[in-house]
Design a protein around this motif. Structure first.
Motif, PDB file in Angstrom:
ATOM      1  N   VAL A 159       0.854  -1.186   0.000  1.00 38.88           N
ATOM      2  CA  VAL A 159       0.000   0.000   0.000  1.00 38.88           C
ATOM      3  C   VAL A 159       0.888   1.234   0.000  1.00 38.88           C
ATOM      4  N   LEU A 160       0.593   2.177  -0.907  1.00 44.58           N
ATOM      5  CA  LEU A 160       1.446   3.349  -1.054  1.00 44.58           C
ATOM      6  C   LEU A 160       0.900   4.528  -0.263  1.00 44.58           C
ATOM      7  N   PRO A 161       1.771   5.262   0.417  1.00 40.89           N
ATOM      8  CA  PRO A 161       1.340   6.501   1.080  1.00 40.89           C
ATOM      9  C   PRO A 161       1.145   7.592   0.030  1.00 40.89           C
ATOM     10  N   GLN A 162       0.385   8.622   0.394  1.00 35.42           N
ATOM     11  CA  GLN A 162       0.151   9.706  -0.547  1.00 35.42           C
ATOM     12  C   GLN A 162       1.389  10.592  -0.662  1.00 35.42           C
ATOM     13  N   GLY A 163       1.667  11.008  -1.884  1.00 33.33           N
ATOM     14  CA  GLY A 163       2.800  11.872  -2.155  1.00 33.33           C
ATOM     15  C   GLY A 163       3.127  11.840  -3.629  1.00 33.33           C
ATOM     16  N   THR A 164       4.178  12.529  -4.016  1.00 36.19           N
ATOM     17  CA  THR A 164       4.544  12.620  -5.426  1.00 36.19           C
ATOM     18  C   THR A 164       5.907  12.018  -5.723  1.00 36.19           C
ATOM     19  N   GLY A 165       6.533  11.406  -4.723  1.00 34.12           N
ATOM     20  CA  GLY A 165       7.842  10.803  -4.927  1.00 34.12           C
ATOM     21  C   GLY A 165       7.744   9.332  -5.257  1.00 34.12           C
ATOM     22  N   PRO A 166       8.858   8.697  -5.627  1.00 40.33           N
ATOM     23  CA  PRO A 166       8.865   7.258  -5.898  1.00 40.33           C
ATOM     24  C   PRO A 166       8.345   6.469  -4.699  1.00 40.33           C
ATOM     25  N   GLY A 167       7.508   5.462  -4.965  1.00 37.10           N
ATOM     26  CA  GLY A 167       6.921   4.681  -3.896  1.00 37.10           C
ATOM     27  C   GLY A 167       5.738   5.337  -3.237  1.00 37.10           C
TER      28      GLY A 167
ATOM     29  N   TRP B   6       0.443   6.425  -9.680  1.00 36.73           N
ATOM     30  CA  TRP B   6       1.452   5.650  -8.962  1.00 36.73           C
ATOM     31  C   TRP B   6       2.827   6.145  -9.410  1.00 36.73           C
ATOM     32  N   HIS B   7       3.663   6.579  -8.472  1.00 38.25           N
ATOM     33  CA  HIS B   7       5.036   6.994  -8.782  1.00 38.25           C
ATOM     34  C   HIS B   7       5.994   5.904  -8.293  1.00 38.25           C
ATOM     35  N   PHE B   8       6.984   5.594  -9.107  1.00 39.77           N
ATOM     36  CA  PHE B   8       7.944   4.555  -8.716  1.00 39.77           C
ATOM     37  C   PHE B   8       9.291   4.826  -9.372  1.00 39.77           C
ATOM     38  N   ALA B   9      10.329   4.186  -8.828  1.00 36.33           N
ATOM     39  CA  ALA B   9      11.666   4.299  -9.402  1.00 36.33           C
ATOM     40  C   ALA B   9      11.656   3.705 -10.806  1.00 36.33           C
ATOM     41  N   PRO B  10      12.539   4.167 -11.696  1.00 33.46           N
ATOM     42  CA  PRO B  10      12.535   3.690 -13.081  1.00 33.46           C
ATOM     43  C   PRO B  10      12.601   2.163 -13.173  1.00 33.46           C
ATOM     44  N   ILE B  11      11.732   1.612 -14.042  1.00 35.75           N
ATOM     45  CA  ILE B  11      11.699   0.171 -14.251  1.00 35.75           C
ATOM     46  C   ILE B  11      11.709  -0.116 -15.749  1.00 35.75           C
ATOM     47  N   SER B  12      12.217  -1.289 -16.126  1.00 34.37           N
ATOM     48  CA  SER B  12      12.269  -1.734 -17.520  1.00 34.37           C
ATOM     49  C   SER B  12      12.175  -3.246 -17.556  1.00 34.37           C
ATOM     50  N   ASP B  13      11.605  -3.756 -18.644  1.00 36.99           N
ATOM     51  CA  ASP B  13      11.595  -5.196 -18.919  1.00 36.99           C
ATOM     52  C   ASP B  13      11.167  -6.012 -17.695  1.00 36.99           C
ATOM     53  N   SER B  14       9.986  -5.696 -17.187  1.00 43.62           N
ATOM     54  CA  SER B  14       9.491  -6.395 -15.999  1.00 43.62           C
ATOM     55  C   SER B  14       7.978  -6.281 -15.929  1.00 43.62           C
ATOM     56  N   THR B  15       7.382  -7.093 -15.054  1.00 45.61           N
ATOM     57  CA  THR B  15       5.936  -7.080 -14.834  1.00 45.61           C
ATOM     58  C   THR B  15       5.653  -6.631 -13.408  1.00 45.61           C
ATOM     59  N   HIS B  16       4.676  -5.737 -13.259  1.00 43.34           N
ATOM     60  CA  HIS B  16       4.331  -5.224 -11.939  1.00 43.34           C
ATOM     61  C   HIS B  16       2.814  -5.153 -11.795  1.00 43.34           C
TER      62      HIS B  16
END
Length: 246
Positions: free
Chosen positions: A84-92, A106-116
């Motif tokens: 569960v993600l807290p409210q905000g504008t940063g990654p996570g 949803w904000h998250f750290a850069p991702i590539s070639d994966s399933t989420h």
């Protein structure tokens, strides 16, 4: 709480960072929706989407909710990969912006070639309408505008024992496999194209799912009544003007 009466359009998409020369693609391996009718007639919606990202990087996903024919939406909760993600504008973190439409990002750290996996839970008041002979849930489970393909979708409908189904729930205009059990119906469909919506319909005995019509329906009926009263008056004035005009 976010209260709105909006045109019923549900949008789900991705905002992609501009990276020159980077090959990118994405699709939904599944877009599952859980519709849980509460004893008081409210609807708790849980959307679970598995996105496959090819190339990248990707840094956020958004869900736009624009509502019509409901009274209220509240209790939003967003998760990514089970957290569960807290409210905000940063990654996570998740960003929730009230307005037209209501926007969840949803904000998250850069991702590539994966399933989420992205999950959104919210409660809707007024989702069930009252017909002459039935209480009706007509819900667009998959938005009508999405720029990605969906491999499969499982829509699970749960309802209280007091709600009496009149017929087997179905997807409007689309084939689905249907499995039923006590107070639960599971509908599964596959190969949903870009910008192709999926609408589920369930009819219950009148008064068994909701005690009275939702506010939006009452207001719509009153507006329709007022419009019908105005039309003859306008015709009469037009007749008088035509007769009296030199």
């Amino acid at each position: 709480m976010f209260r709105k009466l909006f045109i019923f359009i549900l949008l789900f998409g991705l905002l992609l960072p501009a990276t020159a020369g980077a090959a990118k693609d994405y699709w939904a391996e599944r877009f599952d929706v859980d519709l849980d009718i509460q004893p008081d007639g409210a609807l708790v919606v849980t959307e679970t989407i598995d996105f496959r990202f090819e190339g990248g990087p990707f840094t956020y996903v958004f869900r736009d909710l624009a509502f019509t024919e409901i009274d209220e939406i509240d209790r939003l909760q967003a998760s990514m990969d089970g957290d569960v993600l807290p409210q905000g504008t940063g990654p996570g973190q998740v960003e929730i912006e009230a307005g037209d439409p209501l926007k969840v990002t949803w904000h998250f750290a850069p991702i590539s070639d994966s399933t989420h996996t992205f999950t959104l839970v919210y409660r809707v008041q007024g989702a069930i309408r009252q017909l002459d002979d039935a209480d009706a849930l007509i819900w667009r489970a998959i938005p009508e505008e999405h720029d990605y393909k969906i491999a499969s979708s499982t829509i699970t409908l749960r309802y209280p024992p007091t709600a009496t189904l009149l017929e087997q729930p179905k997807l409007l205009g689309r084939e689905a496999t249907v499995e039923t059990s006590d107070n639960q119906v599971v509908l599964t469909t596959r190969d949903i194209d870009e910008d192709e919506d999926v609408v589920v319909q369930a009819l219950f005995a009148r008064g068994s799912a909701i005690a009275s019509a939702p506010l939006w329906q009452v207001q719509a009926a009153e507006r329709s009544k007022q419009d019908r009263a105005v039309v003859p008056l306008a015709i009469s004035f037009g007749f008088i003007i035509n007769v009296l005009a030199p």
